[in-house]
Design a protein around this motif. Structure first.
Motif, short mmCIF file in Angstrom:
data_model
loop_
_atom_site.label_atom_id
_atom_site.label_comp_id
_atom_site.label_asym_id
_atom_site.label_seq_id
_atom_site.Cartn_x
_atom_site.Cartn_y
_atom_site.Cartn_z
N VAL A 20 -49.94 -17.56 5.16
CA VAL A 20 -49.51 -16.64 6.23
C VAL A 20 -48.37 -15.75 5.76
O VAL A 20 -48.36 -14.53 6.00
CB VAL A 20 -49.08 -17.44 7.48
CG1 VAL A 20 -48.49 -16.51 8.54
CG2 VAL A 20 -50.26 -18.22 8.05
N PHE A 21 -47.40 -16.35 5.06
CA PHE A 21 -46.24 -15.59 4.56
C PHE A 21 -46.68 -14.52 3.57
O PHE A 21 -46.24 -13.37 3.65
CB PHE A 21 -45.25 -16.55 3.90
CG PHE A 21 -43.95 -15.90 3.49
CD1 PHE A 21 -42.90 -15.80 4.39
CD2 PHE A 21 -43.78 -15.39 2.22
CE1 PHE A 21 -41.70 -15.20 4.02
CE2 PHE A 21 -42.60 -14.78 1.83
CZ PHE A 21 -41.55 -14.70 2.75
N GLY A 22 -47.56 -14.89 2.64
CA GLY A 22 -48.03 -13.92 1.65
C GLY A 22 -48.84 -12.80 2.28
O GLY A 22 -48.79 -11.66 1.81
N TYR A 25 -46.09 -10.71 4.51
CA TYR A 25 -45.04 -10.09 3.69
C TYR A 25 -45.44 -10.15 2.21
O TYR A 25 -44.88 -10.94 1.44
CB TYR A 25 -43.71 -10.81 3.90
CG TYR A 25 -43.32 -10.98 5.35
CD1 TYR A 25 -42.79 -9.92 6.09
CD2 TYR A 25 -43.48 -12.20 6.00
CE1 TYR A 25 -42.44 -10.07 7.42
CE2 TYR A 25 -43.13 -12.37 7.33
CZ TYR A 25 -42.62 -11.30 8.03
OH TYR A 25 -42.26 -11.47 9.35
N PRO A 26 -46.43 -9.36 1.81
CA PRO A 26 -46.94 -9.44 0.43
C PRO A 26 -45.88 -9.20 -0.64
O PRO A 26 -45.88 -9.87 -1.68
CB PRO A 26 -48.03 -8.36 0.40
CG PRO A 26 -47.75 -7.48 1.57
CD PRO A 26 -47.13 -8.35 2.60
N ALA A 27 -44.96 -8.27 -0.40
CA ALA A 27 -43.92 -8.00 -1.40
C ALA A 27 -43.02 -9.22 -1.60
O ALA A 27 -42.70 -9.60 -2.73
CB ALA A 27 -43.09 -6.78 -0.97
N LEU A 28 -42.59 -9.81 -0.48
CA LEU A 28 -41.76 -11.02 -0.57
C LEU A 28 -42.57 -12.19 -1.11
O LEU A 28 -42.05 -13.04 -1.83
CB LEU A 28 -41.19 -11.37 0.81
CG LEU A 28 -40.06 -10.49 1.34
CD1 LEU A 28 -39.68 -10.92 2.76
CD2 LEU A 28 -38.85 -10.59 0.42
N ALA A 201 -46.42 -20.99 -4.69
CA ALA A 201 -47.64 -20.62 -5.41
C ALA A 201 -48.64 -19.91 -4.50
O ALA A 201 -49.24 -18.89 -4.88
CB ALA A 201 -48.28 -21.87 -6.02
N MET A 202 -48.82 -20.41 -3.28
CA MET A 202 -49.77 -19.79 -2.36
C MET A 202 -49.27 -18.45 -1.85
O MET A 202 -50.04 -17.49 -1.72
CB MET A 202 -50.04 -20.72 -1.18
CG MET A 202 -50.88 -21.95 -1.53
SD MET A 202 -52.46 -21.56 -2.32
CE MET A 202 -53.28 -20.61 -1.06
N ALA A 203 -47.97 -18.34 -1.55
CA ALA A 203 -47.40 -17.08 -1.09
C ALA A 203 -47.58 -16.00 -2.16
O ALA A 203 -47.91 -14.85 -1.86
CB ALA A 203 -45.92 -17.25 -0.75
N PHE A 204 -47.38 -16.37 -3.43
CA PHE A 204 -47.55 -15.42 -4.53
C PHE A 204 -49.01 -14.98 -4.65
O PHE A 204 -49.30 -13.80 -4.78
CB PHE A 204 -47.10 -16.04 -5.85
CG PHE A 204 -47.58 -15.28 -7.06
CD1 PHE A 204 -47.00 -14.07 -7.41
CD2 PHE A 204 -48.64 -15.77 -7.82
CE1 PHE A 204 -47.47 -13.35 -8.51
CE2 PHE A 204 -49.11 -15.06 -8.91
CZ PHE A 204 -48.52 -13.86 -9.26
N THR A 205 -49.93 -15.96 -4.62
CA THR A 205 -51.35 -15.64 -4.78
C THR A 205 -51.84 -14.66 -3.72
O THR A 205 -52.48 -13.66 -4.03
CB THR A 205 -52.20 -16.92 -4.73
OG1 THR A 205 -51.79 -17.80 -5.79
CG2 THR A 205 -53.68 -16.61 -4.89
N ALA A 208 -49.86 -11.23 -4.04
CA ALA A 208 -50.20 -10.41 -5.21
C ALA A 208 -51.63 -9.89 -5.16
O ALA A 208 -51.89 -8.75 -5.55
CB ALA A 208 -49.98 -11.22 -6.48
N TYR A 209 -52.56 -10.73 -4.72
CA TYR A 209 -53.97 -10.34 -4.79
C TYR A 209 -54.56 -9.98 -3.43
O TYR A 209 -55.55 -9.24 -3.37
CB TYR A 209 -54.78 -11.48 -5.43
CG TYR A 209 -54.30 -11.80 -6.82
CD1 TYR A 209 -54.59 -10.96 -7.89
CD2 TYR A 209 -53.52 -12.93 -7.07
CE1 TYR A 209 -54.15 -11.24 -9.17
CE2 TYR A 209 -53.06 -13.22 -8.35
CZ TYR A 209 -53.38 -12.37 -9.39
OH TYR A 209 -52.92 -12.66 -10.65
N GLY A 210 -53.96 -10.53 -2.36
CA GLY A 210 -54.40 -10.16 -1.01
C GLY A 210 -55.73 -10.80 -0.62
O GLY A 210 -56.63 -10.93 -1.45
N ILE A 211 -55.82 -11.18 0.62
CA ILE A 211 -57.06 -11.77 1.11
C ILE A 211 -58.18 -10.74 1.09
O ILE A 211 -59.35 -11.07 0.88
CB ILE A 211 -56.87 -12.33 2.54
CG1 ILE A 211 -55.86 -13.49 2.51
CG2 ILE A 211 -58.19 -12.80 3.14
CD1 ILE A 211 -55.56 -14.08 3.86
N GLY A 212 -57.81 -9.47 1.26
CA GLY A 212 -58.82 -8.41 1.28
C GLY A 212 -59.58 -8.28 -0.02
O GLY A 212 -60.72 -7.82 -0.04
#
Length: 424
Positions: A20-22, A25-28, A201-205, A208-212
Motif C-alpha cells: 500500500v505504501f509503495g 507513495y512510489p517515490a518514498l 523490500a515490498m515498498a521498494f518493489t 519502483a516498478y508499480g502494480i500497473g
C-alpha cells in the motif's frame, strides 16, 4: 493478542503495508530499499559461520567420510532428477497456455539498454567458471564474500580433518558446537527485524516498478505462478508424502519463513532458520548441514521453471518458431547453467541471458520485454526453491534412516502429543 505478537502476523502485515505504501507513495517507497537490503545483509552476515559450524559438527560427530560421500551423492542425484523434471514441467505448461502468443513484438523496437549489464555478465557465466569458483582463493576470502559452495567445501575438509584427530579433537568439536548455538541465538535476534525488512523490500518493489507494470504481462506472471503451484502440489507434495511428511502441515510449520521469503524475495534470508528448524524436527545435523547449503545452488526448482517459461515466452512473443530439437537444446543448456543461479544479484536473469546467448534464434534483446516484471517473479522462484530444499532434506534423511518421526511429532505439536499440527 498472542496472534498479533507472532512473527508470521507481523511479517504478513508488513507486506500488506509495504504494498500500500509503495502504491500510494512510489517515490518514498523506492527509498525504503535500504531497509530490505539491510535485513538480508544481516542474515547473510551469519550464514557462513552457521554452515561451517553445522557441517563440521555433523561430519566430525559421525566420523565417517564414506557416509558423507553417500549422503552427498544421494542429495545430488535427487537434485538433478527433480530440477530436470521442473524444467520439463515449465516448458510443458508454457507450450499449453502460450502466454506470449499474439504479442507480435519486434525485438528491434525494444530498448535493450536496461538489460545490457545482464547480457554482459552472461558472457562470463560458464559452467567451467562455476565449478572453478567452488574452490576459494583463500579460506578468509570464502567467508568474506559469503560464497556458500566455497564455505561448504572448506567445512567438509575441516570436519574430515577434525574427525581424524579422534579424542584429541573432541574439545575443539565441543567449542564449535557451542559457538554454533550462539550463532543461532543471533539469528533469533535478527529475525525480530523481519517485519521491517519485508516492509522495505515490498515498498521498494511496488514503488519502483508499480502494480500497473503487471497488466501487460499478466498472462506470463499467471503462467509462471500456476506452474510453481502445480509443481509443488503434483510433484513435491507426493514426494513429501513418500518421505512421511504431510505437505500442508509442513507449509504451515514454516509459514513464517515463507512469508519472509515472499517479502524479501530472497530464500537466503531464512537459510539459518530453515537449518535450525529442520534439525529440531528430527533431521540429523549432518544431513541438514550437507543438503540445505548444497541445495541452494543445485536444487533450484522455482528458478528452473522460471527459466524455461521465460525463454519460450520470449520466443512466442517475438514470433520465433522453435523446433523440437531447439527446445530440447534449451533444456540441455539450462541443466548446466541453472546450477549456478544462486548467490548472485539478478542471477536468474543472468542465467536466462546466458541461455539465450547460446540460442541465437531467440534475440537476447528480447529480455527487455520481461525486465520490468522479473522482480515480481522473484518471489515465486524463491518460495518454490525454499519449499523444494526443505522437502529434499526430509527425503535424504529418510534414505539414511536419520529422520526421527517421534521427535518431529513432539516439536511440530509444540511439545504435546496432539495431532493438530503434526507433520506426519
Amino acid at each position: 493478542m498472542k496472534f498479533f505478537k507472532s512473527l508470521h502476523f507481523q511479517v504478513f502485515a508488513s507486506i500488506i503495508i509495504g504494498i500500500v505504501f509503495g502504491y500510494l507513495y512510489p517515490a518514498l517507497g523506492t527509498e525504503m530499499k535500504p531497509l530490505g537490503d539491510a535485513f538480508i545483509k544481516l542474515i547473510k552476515m551469519i550464514i557462513g559461520p552457521i554452515i561451517f559450524c553445522t557441517i563440521v559438527c555433523g561430519i566430525a560427530g559421525m566420523g565417517d567420510m564414506k557416509k558423507v560421500g553417500r549422503v552427498g551423492g544421494k542429495a545430488l542425484l535427487y537434485f538433478e532428477a527433480v530440477t530436470t523434471f521442473s524444467l520439463f514441467f515449465g516448458i510443458l505448461l508454457v507450450e499449453v497456455l502460450k502466454p506470449g502468443q499474439g504479442m507480435n513484438i519486434d525485438p528491434s523496437t525494444l530498448d535493450a539498454s536496461s538489460v545490457a549489464a545482464y547480457a554482459q555478465a552472461a558472457q562470463t557465466h560458464t559452467v567451467g567458471q562455476f565449478f572453478m569458483n567452488i574452490i576459494p582463493n583463500t579460506v578468509i576470502d570464502a567467508f568474506a564474500k559469503g560464497e556458500i559452495l566455497q564455505i561448504l567445501l572448506f567445512s567438509i575438509i575441516f570436519g574430515w580433518a577434525l574427525s581424524k584427530m579422534g579424542e584429541k579433537g573432541r574439545p575443539l568439536l565441543q567449542i564449535i558446537n557451542d559457538v554454533s548455538q550462539t550463532f543461532f541465538k543471533i539469528v533469533d535476534i535478527i529475525m525480530k527485524l523481519a517485519p521491517v525488512g519485508t516492509f522495505g523490500a515490498m515498498a521498494f518493489t511496488i514503488g519502483a516498478y508499480g502494480i500497473g507494470s503487471l497488466s501487460n504481462l499478466l498472462k506470463l506472471l499467471g503462467t509462471f505462478y500456476l506452474a510453481c503451484f502445480l509443481f509443488l502440489m503434483i510433484i513435491i507434495g507426493p514426494i513429501a508424502k513418500w518421505a512421511g511428511i504431510n505437505f500442508f502441515h509442513y507449509l504451515n510449520y514454516f509459514k513464517e519463513e515463507l512469508l519472509v521469503v515472499f517479502g524479501t524475495a530472497s530464500s537466503e534470508s531464512v537459510l539459518p532458520r530453515m537449518m535450525e528448524k529442520l534439525e529440531k524436527l528430527g533431521c540429523s545435523k549432518s544431513i541438514v548441514g550437507l543438503v540445505i547449503p548444497t541445495g541452494y545452488s543445485f536444487n533450484l526448482d522455482g528458478t528452473s521453471i522460471y527459466l524455461t517459461i521465460a525463454a519460450i515466452f520470449l520466443a512466442q512473443a517475438t514470433n520465433t518458431d522453435l523446433t523440437f530439437t531447439q527446445e530440447a537444446t534449451i533444456i540441455a543448456v539450462l541443466l548446466l547453467t541453472s546450477k549456478g543461479a544462486s548467490g548472485v544479484t539478478g542471477s536468474g536473469f543472468i542465467v536466462l541471458a546466458a541461455t539465450l546467448s547460446s540460442m541465437p534464434s531467440i534475440p537476447v534483446g528480447a529480455l527487455a520485454l520481461i525486465f520490468g516484471v522479473d522482480r515480481f517473479m522473484t518471489q515465486g522462484r524463491a518460495l518454490t526453491n525454499l519449499v523444494g530444499n526443505g522437502i529434499a532434506t526430509f527425503v535424504v534423511a529418510r534414505w539414511e534412516n536419520e529422520l526421527d518421526y517421534d521427535k518431529m511429532q513432539v516439536i511440530a505439536s509444540n511439545g504435546k502429543r496432539s495431532t493438530k499440527h503434526e507433520l506426519v
